[in-house]
Design an enzyme around this catalytic site. Structure first.
Site, PDB file in Angstrom:
ATOM      1  NE  ARG A  32      -1.775  -1.480   3.790  1.00  0.00           N
ATOM      2  CZ  ARG A  32      -2.072  -1.677   4.818  1.00  0.00           C
ATOM      3  NH1 ARG A  32      -3.089  -1.448   5.489  1.00  0.00           N
ATOM      4  NH2 ARG A  32      -0.959  -2.170   5.696  1.00  0.00           N
ATOM      5  NE  ARG A  33       3.759   0.855   4.695  1.00  0.00           N
ATOM      6  CZ  ARG A  33       4.726   0.202   5.712  1.00  0.00           C
ATOM      7  NH1 ARG A  33       5.130   1.116   6.415  1.00  0.00           N
ATOM      8  NH2 ARG A  33       5.008  -0.888   5.574  1.00  0.00           N
ATOM      9  CG  ASN A  78       5.596 -11.074   2.612  1.00  0.00           C
ATOM     10  OD1 ASN A  78       6.241 -11.768   3.823  1.00  0.00           O
ATOM     11  ND2 ASN A  78       5.494  -9.656   2.552  1.00  0.00           N
ATOM     12  CE1 TYR A 144      -0.538 -13.200  11.480  1.00  0.00           C
ATOM     13  CE2 TYR A 144       0.448 -14.794  13.004  1.00  0.00           C
ATOM     14  CZ  TYR A 144       0.705 -13.883  11.862  1.00  0.00           C
ATOM     15  OH  TYR A 144       1.783 -13.729  11.036  1.00  0.00           O
ATOM     16  CE  LYS A 148       0.345 -15.153   8.503  1.00  0.00           C
ATOM     17  NZ  LYS A 148       0.555 -14.666   7.022  1.00  0.00           N
TER      18      LYS A 148
END
Ligand code: NDP
Ligand code: 8X3
Length: 247
Positions: A32-33, A78, A144, A148
């Site tokens: 996003r950055r 990732n 989380y 995973k």
């Protein structure tokens, strides 16, 4: 040969992108950055680097990018992370939904979009970033760890479907990896708390994971590594917790 890495603006993704670039791949770095991606591209000499801002929770944006970039030989799913460490009964629903959207839905949509061209060309490698949290439960790991666990089983089920197609799939499941923004994000920019996670121990580094990727992608094409679980030497497993009552 072209590789696409999600979440290449930081930590593990950035290290994997650098390694694949070193190996001679043209890399598509996403996150996003934009400015972080531009910095990485500059460090790599702006040669064989395609920068695309992409939020993996945006399905339409994924499809646009995939259409633009065409064939991909290596996909590294990732982008991801954890939000909070609260017990399930105290957790924010918004955090749970964001973790599912990022770690599960984003990875699933991108894989679905890129898989057909790999199968058609009888070549391709998909590397997913799972976690030891997908196999071993811990307090506060709730969604989380569950996300995973999805990544692990999805990877194995992909492998089941892809047998004989020439396309390979690996789930890398690390324990604690330092020099990333993982804990900073988990603890909402509380730098002191994030740093304390690695106090007095030596975590894995993003370079360790990138070295593993180097190994996986340079194996002969008949070899598929299904899953790799790795931890720092200083990390281990917790004992079973027992809630004891006094009366
Ligand atoms: P970082 O926080 O350093 O990196 C996460 C990356 O994911 C960033 O580049 C971030 O980029 C990107 N990202 C997050 N959300 C989105 C989104 N919605 N769309 C696109 N990109 C996104 O952490 P790590 O490098 O440690 O994490 C990489 C992966 O490894 C994650 O999947 C994590 O769960 C996993 N992992 C990490 C471990 C650790 O201890 N560090 C251990 C085991 C697994 P941006 O903010 O620019 O979008
Ligand atoms: C990150 C590793 O142990 O913090 O996936 O969940 S852990």
């Amino acid at each position: 040969m072209k590789a696409m890495i999600t979440g290449a603006s930081s930590g593990i993704g950035e290290a994997i992108a650098t390694t694949l670039h070193e190996l001679g791949y043209e890399i598509v770095i996403t996150g996003r950055r934009q400015e972080r991606l531009d910095d990485l591209a500059k460090r790599l000499g702006n040669d064989r680097v395609i920068v695309r801002t992409l939020d993996v929770t945006d399905t339409a944006a994924i499809h646009t990018v995939v259409e633009e970039i065409g064939e991909i030989d290596i996909l590294v799913n990732n982008a991801g992370g954890a939000l909070g460490l609260a017990a399930a009964q105290d957790a924010e629903l918004a955090d749970w939904l964001t973790m599912i959207a990022t770690n599960v839905t984003g990875l699933t949509v991108l894989t679905h979009a890129l898989l057909p061209q790999m199968v058609e060309r009888h070549t391709g490698i998909i590397i997913n970033l799972g976690s030891v949290a997908g196999e071993f439960p811990y307090p506060g790991g709730n969604v989380y760890g569950a996300a995973k666990a999805f990544v692990r089983q999805f990877s194995l089920n992909l492998k089941a479907d892809l047998a004989g197609t020439g396309v390979r799939v690996t789930d890398i499941e690390p324990g604690m990896v330092g020099e990333t923004e993982f804990s900073l994000v988990r603890f909402r920019n509380d730098a002191e708390r994030a740093m304390s996670v690695y106090d007095g121990m030596q975590p894995l580094t993003p370079g360790d994971i990138a070295d593993l990727v180097r190994y996986i992608v340079t194996l002969p094409p008949h070899v598929n590594i299904n899953t790799v679980s790795l931890m720092p030497v200083d990390q281990g497993f917790g004992a079973f917790h027992v809630a004891r009552h006094t009366s």
